[in-house]
Design an enzyme around this catalytic site. Structure first.
Site, PDB file in Angstrom:
ATOM      1  N   ARG A   1      49.558  25.895  33.682  1.00 17.70           N
ATOM      2  CA  ARG A   1      48.357  26.728  33.831  1.00 17.70           C
ATOM      3  C   ARG A   1      48.665  28.226  33.838  1.00 17.70           C
ATOM      4  O   ARG A   1      47.943  29.020  34.465  1.00 17.70           O
ATOM      5  CB  ARG A   1      47.595  26.383  35.118  1.00 17.70           C
ATOM      6  CG  ARG A   1      46.911  25.038  35.047  1.00 17.70           C
ATOM      7  CD  ARG A   1      46.245  24.677  36.343  1.00 17.70           C
ATOM      8  NE  ARG A   1      45.626  23.375  36.216  1.00 17.70           N
ATOM      9  CZ  ARG A   1      44.313  23.161  36.109  1.00 17.70           C
ATOM     10  NH1 ARG A   1      43.481  24.176  36.138  1.00 17.70           N
ATOM     11  NH2 ARG A   1      43.847  21.952  35.981  1.00 17.70           N
TER      12      ARG A   1
ATOM     13  N   ASP B   1      40.642  48.487  47.288  1.00 14.08           N
ATOM     14  CA  ASP B   1      39.292  49.052  47.303  1.00 14.08           C
ATOM     15  C   ASP B   1      38.844  49.223  48.751  1.00 14.08           C
ATOM     16  O   ASP B   1      39.425  48.626  49.659  1.00 14.08           O
ATOM     17  CB  ASP B   1      38.299  48.195  46.509  1.00 14.08           C
ATOM     18  CG  ASP B   1      38.396  46.725  46.826  1.00 14.08           C
ATOM     19  OD1 ASP B   1      39.259  46.046  46.219  1.00 14.08           O
ATOM     20  OD2 ASP B   1      37.648  46.259  47.690  1.00 14.08           O
TER      21      ASP B   1
END
Ligand code: HPA
Length: 238
Positions: free
Chosen positions: A49, A210
């Site tokens: 993956r 952030d």
């Protein structure tokens, strides 16, 4: 000798060793960046993956680095397999978070001493009360000493591991902020529970990407590359 021939549905190392200490960034490309920037003799042990994982050496000590993906389900399945199938003993998440406190700024470093959560993951243990998700004190102490030696200021405290990035309840973060939660991220509580249940060590080191209250952000390019202080503290835990 800790050579493992084992494999899981998500990790197929084809005989490549996974070290007892592993750094776990959320983004597999950050794992690749760390390996290319800091490790010697690195060999890739996973590509299932695209969740890239590598083992190499840092200043002569064996260490692995692997992505975990985002959120507790992803972090929890990879960390479970690393602990229970591959014998990993020290799991250090390095990731990003959204700051909640006024005294915090973009690029500040946070050590997650505790991880509060809105997730139901703890229910599997059927505990007769509230459980506190906490870091390994041994790893936390070593990381703090390393940061002090490097002259890097850090925030140490409680973070929020949330299942929800886009929360319909716009008051939720303010409530966590009032409880002194430093920042929000999405993986640590699962990692800490898995580690505690298995009797191994875990620590999360975060960089503020952030500021949730002030609505400030860094760019994705900066997120991938600019968090070298956090990486260099984590590498010293090998
Ligand atoms: N919320 C949750 N996880 C995060 C954030 C955030 O604001 N920033 C980086 N990871």
């Amino acid at each position: 000798m800790t050579f493992k021939q084992k494999e899981t549905p998500h990790i197929k190392p084809n005989g490549v060793e996974i070290a007892e200490t592993i750094l776990l960034p959320g983004d597999p490309l950050r794992a690749k960046f760390i390996v290319e920037t800091y490790l010697e003799d690195a060999v890739q042990f996973n590509s299932v993956r695209n969740m890239l994982g590598y083992t190499g050496t840092y200043r002569g000590k064996k260490i692995s680095v692997m992505g975990t993906g985002m959120g507790m389900p992803s972090m929890s399945l990879y960390s479970w397999e690393l602990i229970h199938v591959f014998g990993v003993k020290n799991l250090i998440r390095i990731g990003t978070c959204g700051a909640l406190q006024d005294h915090m700024n973009l690029y500040d470093i946070v050590f997650a001493m505790g991880a509060s959560t809105d997730s139901n993951y703890v229910h599997q243990y059927n505990l007769p009360g509230q459980y506190s998700n906490i870091a390994s004190f041994a790893l936390l102490e070593k990381a703090k000493k390393t940061a002090d030696q490097k002259g890097l200021p850090v925030h140490v405290g409680n973070v929020l591991t949330s299942d929800i990035f886009y929360n319909a309840d716009e008051t939720a973060m303010e409530k966590w902020r009032k409880m002194g939660i430093l920042c929000a991220e999405m993986e640590t509580a699962g990692l800490y529970m898995n580690a505690a249940y298995a009797g191994v060590n875990a620590l999360t080191i975060l960089t503020v990407s952030d500021h949730i209250i002030r609505n400030e952000q860094t760019t994705p390019e900066e997120r991938q590359l600019a968090f070298t202080n956090m990486m260099e503290i984590a590498l010293e835990l090998a």
